[in-house]
Design a protein around this motif. Structure first.
Motif, PDB file in Angstrom:
ATOM      1  N   UNK A  14      -0.182   0.193  -5.663  1.00  0.00           N
ATOM      2  CA  UNK A  14      -0.793  -0.816  -4.684  1.00  0.00           C
ATOM      3  C   UNK A  14      -1.502  -1.873  -5.650  1.00  0.00           C
ATOM      4  N   UNK A  15      -1.394  -2.972  -4.936  1.00  0.00           N
ATOM      5  CA  UNK A  15      -1.957  -4.221  -5.527  1.00  0.00           C
ATOM      6  C   UNK A  15      -2.709  -4.940  -4.195  1.00  0.00           C
ATOM      7  N   UNK A  16      -4.052  -5.361  -4.453  1.00  0.00           N
ATOM      8  CA  UNK A  16      -4.721  -6.158  -3.642  1.00  0.00           C
ATOM      9  C   UNK A  16      -4.186  -7.523  -3.619  1.00  0.00           C
ATOM     10  N   UNK A  76      -9.019  -8.833 -11.319  1.00  0.00           N
ATOM     11  CA  UNK A  76     -10.199  -8.183 -11.787  1.00  0.00           C
ATOM     12  C   UNK A  76      -9.965  -6.949 -12.832  1.00  0.00           C
ATOM     13  N   UNK A  77     -10.641  -6.550 -13.586  1.00  0.00           N
ATOM     14  CA  UNK A  77     -10.367  -5.272 -14.380  1.00  0.00           C
ATOM     15  C   UNK A  77     -10.119  -4.138 -13.500  1.00  0.00           C
ATOM     16  N   UNK A  78      -9.541  -3.215 -14.177  1.00  0.00           N
ATOM     17  CA  UNK A  78      -9.092  -1.928 -13.331  1.00  0.00           C
ATOM     18  C   UNK A  78      -8.132  -2.335 -12.057  1.00  0.00           C
ATOM     19  N   UNK A  79      -7.639  -3.453 -12.061  1.00  0.00           N
ATOM     20  CA  UNK A  79      -6.519  -3.698 -11.175  1.00  0.00           C
ATOM     21  C   UNK A  79      -5.313  -3.863 -11.511  1.00  0.00           C
ATOM     22  N   UNK A  80      -4.582  -2.891 -12.215  1.00  0.00           N
ATOM     23  CA  UNK A  80      -3.474  -3.175 -12.734  1.00  0.00           C
ATOM     24  C   UNK A  80      -2.283  -2.395 -11.811  1.00  0.00           C
ATOM     25  N   UNK A  81      -1.001  -2.486 -12.148  1.00  0.00           N
ATOM     26  CA  UNK A  81      -0.022  -2.101 -11.529  1.00  0.00           C
ATOM     27  C   UNK A  81       0.397  -0.972 -12.223  1.00  0.00           C
ATOM     28  N   UNK A  92      -8.236  -1.055   1.367  1.00  0.00           N
ATOM     29  CA  UNK A  92      -7.204  -1.643   1.867  1.00  0.00           C
ATOM     30  C   UNK A  92      -5.676  -0.819   1.962  1.00  0.00           C
ATOM     31  N   UNK A  93      -5.693  -0.050   0.585  1.00  0.00           N
ATOM     32  CA  UNK A  93      -4.625   0.849   0.538  1.00  0.00           C
ATOM     33  C   UNK A  93      -4.195   1.942   1.607  1.00  0.00           C
ATOM     34  N   UNK A  94      -5.471   2.597   2.187  1.00  0.00           N
ATOM     35  CA  UNK A  94      -5.459   3.406   3.195  1.00  0.00           C
ATOM     36  C   UNK A  94      -5.156   2.772   4.564  1.00  0.00           C
ATOM     37  N   UNK A  95      -5.640   1.507   4.675  1.00  0.00           N
ATOM     38  CA  UNK A  95      -5.076   0.726   6.126  1.00  0.00           C
ATOM     39  C   UNK A  95      -3.418   0.398   5.798  1.00  0.00           C
ATOM     40  N   UNK A  96      -3.246   0.270   4.616  1.00  0.00           N
ATOM     41  CA  UNK A  96      -1.593  -0.125   4.474  1.00  0.00           C
ATOM     42  C   UNK A  96      -0.952   1.145   4.740  1.00  0.00           C
ATOM     43  N   UNK A  97      -1.442   2.336   4.392  1.00  0.00           N
ATOM     44  CA  UNK A  97      -0.519   3.538   4.552  1.00  0.00           C
ATOM     45  C   UNK A  97      -0.683   3.828   6.171  1.00  0.00           C
ATOM     46  N   UNK A 156       5.979 -10.187  -4.940  1.00  0.00           N
ATOM     47  CA  UNK A 156       6.127  -8.626  -5.038  1.00  0.00           C
ATOM     48  C   UNK A 156       6.392  -8.217  -3.350  1.00  0.00           C
ATOM     49  N   UNK A 157       7.351  -7.458  -3.085  1.00  0.00           N
ATOM     50  CA  UNK A 157       7.617  -7.062  -1.706  1.00  0.00           C
ATOM     51  C   UNK A 157       7.210  -5.390  -1.718  1.00  0.00           C
ATOM     52  N   UNK A 158       6.945  -5.061  -0.319  1.00  0.00           N
ATOM     53  CA  UNK A 158       6.418  -3.754  -0.020  1.00  0.00           C
ATOM     54  C   UNK A 158       5.720  -3.627   1.077  1.00  0.00           C
ATOM     55  N   UNK A 159       5.519  -2.544   1.449  1.00  0.00           N
ATOM     56  CA  UNK A 159       4.730  -2.057   2.666  1.00  0.00           C
ATOM     57  C   UNK A 159       3.174  -2.449   2.540  1.00  0.00           C
ATOM     58  N   UNK A 160       2.480  -2.951   3.276  1.00  0.00           N
ATOM     59  CA  UNK A 160       1.221  -3.299   3.148  1.00  0.00           C
ATOM     60  C   UNK A 160       0.940  -4.274   4.376  1.00  0.00           C
ATOM     61  N   UNK A 161      -0.370  -5.029   3.981  1.00  0.00           N
ATOM     62  CA  UNK A 161      -1.069  -6.015   4.978  1.00  0.00           C
ATOM     63  C   UNK A 161      -1.384  -7.197   4.105  1.00  0.00           C
ATOM     64  N   UNK A 162      -2.017  -8.148   4.997  1.00  0.00           N
ATOM     65  CA  UNK A 162      -2.463  -9.370   4.387  1.00  0.00           C
ATOM     66  C   UNK A 162      -3.595  -9.128   3.182  1.00  0.00           C
ATOM     67  N   UNK A 163      -3.972  -7.954   3.143  1.00  0.00           N
ATOM     68  CA  UNK A 163      -4.857  -7.397   2.041  1.00  0.00           C
ATOM     69  C   UNK A 163      -4.196  -7.004   1.004  1.00  0.00           C
ATOM     70  N   UNK A 164      -2.971  -6.721   0.842  1.00  0.00           N
ATOM     71  CA  UNK A 164      -2.284  -6.288  -0.215  1.00  0.00           C
ATOM     72  C   UNK A 164      -1.109  -5.237   0.211  1.00  0.00           C
ATOM     73  N   UNK A 165      -0.457  -4.576  -1.062  1.00  0.00           N
ATOM     74  CA  UNK A 165       0.764  -4.102  -0.715  1.00  0.00           C
ATOM     75  C   UNK A 165       1.178  -3.054  -1.719  1.00  0.00           C
ATOM     76  N   UNK A 166       2.001  -1.957  -1.361  1.00  0.00           N
ATOM     77  CA  UNK A 166       2.680  -0.986  -2.407  1.00  0.00           C
ATOM     78  C   UNK A 166       3.722  -1.603  -2.828  1.00  0.00           C
ATOM     79  N   UNK A 167       3.900  -2.044  -4.049  1.00  0.00           N
ATOM     80  CA  UNK A 167       4.909  -2.699  -4.510  1.00  0.00           C
ATOM     81  C   UNK A 167       6.184  -1.895  -4.599  1.00  0.00           C
ATOM     82  N   UNK A 168       7.355  -2.368  -4.149  1.00  0.00           N
ATOM     83  CA  UNK A 168       8.677  -1.826  -4.098  1.00  0.00           C
ATOM     84  C   UNK A 168       9.797  -2.630  -4.898  1.00  0.00           C
ATOM     85  N   UNK A 169       9.407  -3.903  -4.758  1.00  0.00           N
ATOM     86  CA  UNK A 169      10.706  -4.698  -5.342  1.00  0.00           C
ATOM     87  C   UNK A 169      10.006  -6.222  -5.476  1.00  0.00           C
TER      88      UNK A 169
END
Length: 202
Positions: free
Chosen positions: A50-52, A161-166, A123-128, A185-198
């Motif tokens: 997940x990336x914000x 920020x630090x601790x925000x790696x893919x 944000x990741x929980x919201x995306x799920x 990056x493309x994937x499931x998410x919201x305006x807050x971020x996404x789970x990277x798939x492609x």
């Protein structure tokens, strides 16, 4: 005849930091601890891809700093009260250098995971729960960064920020990326971020 039952009572010798702390500190500590546990486990086991988004980080950052600082200081206050309670109970003064080091460590221990909770986990929980297919732009800093214990096959991105790696990205995915490369990056998410798939080039 006197009755000790009606005399003034003294604090229990077994009174701990949680007993002497105000109710609002107890509540904030409990909330912070629950969120801290959720954030740590979610980051370690569920949300490595997940990336914000940049817009989310810019929106939440002032609130993140304030909230996490208050939460970390609250936990530190409880730790300090615990040291004082222990000194009163045992009559032994603790080493002040050790006390200062422990309090500073306590601030960092609670601050960093709580920051990650607001930046990524919530944000990741919201995306799920409510996410849909979205796209967000990023710039690659290092697609071949060395794996760590907590982040295998990471991709480092600029402006995050630090601790925000893919993390946990397959080698065939990473091999297509170059430092300085702009990607969407493309994937499931919201305006807050996404789970990277492609990804695609902008």
């Amino acid at each position: 005849m006197s009755d000790d039952r009606f005399g003034t009572t003294e604090p229990s010798k077994h009174e701990d930091a949680f007993d002497v702390a105000p109710s609002w500190i107890k509540l904030l500590f409990a909330l912070t601890f629950v969120l801290w546990v959720v954030g740590v486990f979610a980051t370690l086991f569920f949300f490595k891809r997940y990336l914000p988004s940049h817009i989310w980080l810019e929106t939440i950052e002032p609130f993140t700093t304030i909230f996490c600082a208050v939460a970390a200081l609250t936990c530190t206050v409880l730790a300090f009260l615990g040291f004082l309670s222990e000194e009163r109970r045992t009559g032994q003064r603790k080493n002040r250098f050790f006390l200062a080091f422990t309090l500073i460590f306590s601030v960092l221990l609670f601050y960093l995971p709580t920051v990650d909770l607001l930046r990524r986990v919530i944000p990741a929980m919201i995306a799920v729960a409510w996410g849909e297919r979205v796209e967000h732009p990023f710039v690659i800093a290092d697609p071949g960064e060395r794996s760590t214990k907590w982040c295998h096959q990471p991709i480092e991105l600029r402006g995050l920020p630090a601790m925000t790696e893919l993390c946990e990205m397959p080698q065939e995915f990473r091999s297509q990326l170059q430092p300085g490369m702009s990607v969407v990056f493309i994937g499931k998410g919201t305006w807050m971020g996404l789970f990277v798939e492609d990804f695609r080039k902008p």
